[in-house]
Design a protein around this motif. Sequence first.
Motif, PDB file in Angstrom:
ATOM      1  N   SER A 197     -40.654  52.632 -88.331  1.00 58.74           N
ATOM      2  CA  SER A 197     -39.300  52.918 -87.326  1.00 58.74           C
ATOM      3  C   SER A 197     -38.169  54.088 -88.361  1.00 58.74           C
ATOM      4  CB  SER A 197     -38.870  52.407 -86.299  1.00 58.74           C
ATOM      5  OG  SER A 197     -38.054  53.717 -85.350  1.00 58.74           O
ATOM      6  N   ARG A 230     -27.063  59.196 -90.824  1.00 59.34           N
ATOM      7  CA  ARG A 230     -26.918  58.284 -90.747  1.00 59.34           C
ATOM      8  C   ARG A 230     -27.139  57.369 -92.689  1.00 59.34           C
ATOM      9  NH1 ARG A 230     -28.269  55.167 -85.942  1.00 59.34           N
ATOM     10  NH2 ARG A 230     -27.319  56.658 -83.749  1.00 59.34           N
ATOM     11  N   ARG A 271     -34.369  64.254 -92.027  1.00 56.79           N
ATOM     12  CA  ARG A 271     -35.202  63.485 -93.115  1.00 56.79           C
ATOM     13  C   ARG A 271     -34.832  63.631 -94.773  1.00 56.79           C
ATOM     14  NH1 ARG A 271     -36.635  62.573 -88.691  1.00 56.79           N
ATOM     15  NH2 ARG A 271     -38.576  61.997 -87.591  1.00 56.79           N
ATOM     16  N   SER A 326     -24.592  51.263 -82.097  1.00 59.12           N
ATOM     17  CA  SER A 326     -24.576  52.667 -81.017  1.00 59.12           C
ATOM     18  C   SER A 326     -26.032  52.775 -80.303  1.00 59.12           C
ATOM     19  CB  SER A 326     -24.285  53.513 -81.665  1.00 59.12           C
ATOM     20  OG  SER A 326     -25.239  54.299 -82.852  1.00 59.12           O
ATOM     21  N   THR A 327     -27.246  53.008 -81.158  1.00 64.34           N
ATOM     22  CA  THR A 327     -27.956  52.765 -80.508  1.00 64.34           C
ATOM     23  C   THR A 327     -28.231  51.870 -79.633  1.00 64.34           C
ATOM     24  OG1 THR A 327     -28.765  53.520 -83.055  1.00 64.34           O
ATOM     25  CG2 THR A 327     -31.252  53.848 -81.248  1.00 64.34           C
ATOM     26  N   GLY A 373     -34.725  61.660 -81.688  1.00 61.93           N
ATOM     27  CA  GLY A 373     -35.780  62.546 -82.224  1.00 61.93           C
ATOM     28  C   GLY A 373     -37.155  61.468 -83.168  1.00 61.93           C
ATOM     29  N   ALA A 416     -40.200  55.040 -81.317  1.00 65.07           N
ATOM     30  CA  ALA A 416     -38.829  54.904 -80.482  1.00 65.07           C
ATOM     31  C   ALA A 416     -39.856  53.165 -79.942  1.00 65.07           C
ATOM     32  CB  ALA A 416     -39.067  55.385 -79.204  1.00 65.07           C
ATOM     33  N   SER A 439     -39.305  50.557 -82.360  1.00 61.53           N
ATOM     34  CA  SER A 439     -37.662  50.266 -82.089  1.00 61.53           C
ATOM     35  C   SER A 439     -37.605  49.515 -81.476  1.00 61.53           C
ATOM     36  CB  SER A 439     -36.947  50.967 -82.312  1.00 61.53           C
ATOM     37  OG  SER A 439     -37.449  52.371 -83.498  1.00 61.53           O
TER      38      SER A 439
END
Lengths: 287, 137
Positions: A168, A192, A256, B84-85, B111, B117, B120
């Motif tokens: 990920s 980020r 990205r 935060s996630t 996204g 996803a 994670s």
Amino acid sequence: MASPVKEIAWNGIELSVPFHWETIVTGRSGLLFEDDFTPLLELRWEKTGKISKKEIEKRGARFWGKDAADRVPSNILFGMPGPPANFTFARGYRNSSGAPVGGICYCKKSSTLLVYQNLTRQKKLLDTMDDPLRSLQCQQDGPCAWRVRDFSFQCEANLTLKDFTLKSGLSRLAFNGPGYTLQTCILSPADRRLEQQSLADILTTLSGAEYLDIHEDINGCTGYRRPSIARQVRYRLKRQQPFISAKIWQNQGANRLLALVLSSKSVISENTLRQHSENYEILQQKN
Amino acid sequence: MKFFSRKTKPLSKHHNKKGKKNLTRTEALACVPVRSEMIHWSMNDEGEVLVEYPISIKPFFIALAKRFNRGQEQTLTKKLQLDSTGSRVWQMIDNSKNVKSIIKEVATETGLSLQEAELSVTAFFRELGKRGVILLK
């Protein structure tokens, strides 16, 4: 109206699959396709060299084992009139209840033996597999494409996959090239990551070098390590490759970071890095 | 000697070392995550979640702690600060959404692809599960 498709290419195999299918790389020579978390189709292949039809059938029978006691004629594979694209031989397999479970194909030109396995028994989903299987083909001479997840990378056929990481937020491929090793890397989300580290810092970390001569411009960062002869000897004694050329840039639309790291025992030409960076991109997302 | 002659069932590939049946991927994705009743959680101004959960200690150490605390028994807890996630995923746990729908929601919001996803979210739930913060129904 035909539903949108996406091109998938991985380690010598290419095919077009429905856009909503999720592609999972299961290994160096393995792909799995899912639709809404339901596994549909699995592909596995290997470069076998030249083998006879008898040997192919033997391998097919060994792979399917008891699941496919009955074999369908070689000219019927999921409704296909013949073997897909440039495959020269194909054999389909059905289970005892008559449902197709998969097949085995062989491409004479690239000496690739491919096994595909149908992982669903739903008729509606089975029908969607016809077109992807028809589009299946082996990459032969010329550039080799790598197109999974959201990126596309095209390189010469003399680059071989060393290893890969698809996690990920990180897609990394490492190749052995003629006299150098190449690493391609995609990091996300870029905003980020850039909050925590600068482009130059990220590039230095990815290259694994203590020091890089970094040049920043609007297109990103380029870093080089061209050590003196004494230092070259030192790196070689540590079994490290002395010369490094690396580049990192941001794709703002896709959020990205794309990076390339080349390392070699001899001086790397600037063209090599430039050519690879021109062929490395993020694929446009269709809505 | 009966104890030594007792036959144990061989473990199949779908069973773990304790003999419990392992969930398949499809079963795990259909599970609904539920917050444990033993925990306390709060959210700060930035929307980040702080979870306080009890830790399991061996009876010997509980007895030792009790002796040092003059006979008073106290529950030892640990605090876990989510980013935060993680906090966003924590808020998605509402006793009705299953893991699959949470993954889809995370993919849309961040996204990421469904596969990314899934990696994670499942890793996050695994970590919370190990600490006994959530349960899967």
